[in-house]
Motif scaffolding. Structure first.
Motif, PDB file in Angstrom:
ATOM      1  N   GLN A  11      -6.886  -0.899   0.325  1.00 36.69           N
ATOM      2  CA  GLN A  11      -5.813  -1.962  -0.210  1.00 36.69           C
ATOM      3  C   GLN A  11      -5.489  -1.720  -1.680  1.00 36.69           C
ATOM      4  N   GLU A  69      -6.016   5.427  -3.777  1.00 30.04           N
ATOM      5  CA  GLU A  69      -5.550   5.408  -2.281  1.00 30.04           C
ATOM      6  C   GLU A  69      -5.347   6.916  -1.428  1.00 30.04           C
ATOM      7  N   THR A 106       0.811  -1.094   0.016  1.00 29.68           N
ATOM      8  CA  THR A 106       0.163  -0.093   0.052  1.00 29.68           C
ATOM      9  C   THR A 106       1.013   1.118  -0.060  1.00 29.68           C
ATOM     10  N   ARG A 154      -0.827   6.643  -7.116  1.00 34.22           N
ATOM     11  CA  ARG A 154      -1.496   6.049  -6.135  1.00 34.22           C
ATOM     12  C   ARG A 154      -2.941   6.472  -5.909  1.00 34.22           C
TER      13      ARG A 154
END
Length: 213
Positions: free
Chosen positions: A210, A156, A87, A151
């Protein structure tokens, strides 16, 4: 009357240039360019002044070689840290801990980043060193900004976040680790700081989605 053979002086003791450069780097790292005398460098490397000049050039050239070597090593270690999966939280933690491996020495204690600890002082009077230092900082900025952008695309980071600005801040946090290490903070203190830094960037761990790089 018997004659005693005259002993000839042997050839100068061979040296390993990589070992000598590593020793010189440690002196520059601890004392900076101005503080590291030629006598200090000669004693650390086991080479006299003429040998130092012959192998590396003058003090300024030796410092630049040491700086280039540090950049090569740190670049390779950082590239590996960025490439690892996990992650965003895991990648950032790995990156900061990789940096910490350079900033702390079992033998010398807290020394910070060579680029900042030794390079910045010399950058004031050496245009080439200033360029190397600036390029190193900007290279890290771009790498972290790219990580944030990728990301964010994976979900994320919130869509409202500016990934470039956040990446720049995350890169600057690494500079803060360097300064704190140089100032004498312990590994435990710096490890705890890394956790807080990553929380500030990624948000609470229990709400993190995740994802993998």
């Amino acid at each position: 009357m018997s004659e005693t053979p005259v002993k000839r002086r042997g050839r100068p003791r061979a040296y390993d240039p990589d070992v000598a450069l590593a020793k010189a780097t440690e002196i520059f790292w601890a004392q900076g360019f101005a503080g590291a005398s030629l006598d200090d460098l000669a004693a650390a490397t086991g080479m006299n002044r003429p040998s130092l000049y012959g192998a590396f050039g003058d003090k300024q050239a030796l410092f630049r070689t040491a700086l280039d070597g540090y950049m090569d090593r740190s670049r390779a270690s950082m590239a590996e840290a960025f490439r690892g999966g996990g992650t965003l939280r895991e990648v950032l933690t790995r990156i900061y801990r990789t940096a910490l491996g350079f900033y702390l020495s079992d033998d010398e204690g807290g020394r910070g980043c060579f680029l900042a600890s030794a390079g910045l002082g010399q950058a004031l009077v050496d245009d080439e060193v200033r360029r190397i230092v600036a390029d190193g900082l900007h290279e890290l900025d771009r790498a972290v900004e790219g990580l944030m952008t990728r990301r964010q695309a994976k979900g994320e980071l919130p869509a409202t976040v500016d990934p470039v600005a956040l990446g720049h801040v995350a890169s600057m946090m690494m500079n803060a680790l360097s300064v704190r290490a140089r100032a004498g903070e312990t590994r435990e203190q710096l490890e705890a700081t890394i956790l807080v830094m990553v929380d500030l960037i990624c948000g609470p761990a229990d709400r993190e989605p995740q994802a993998s790089e």
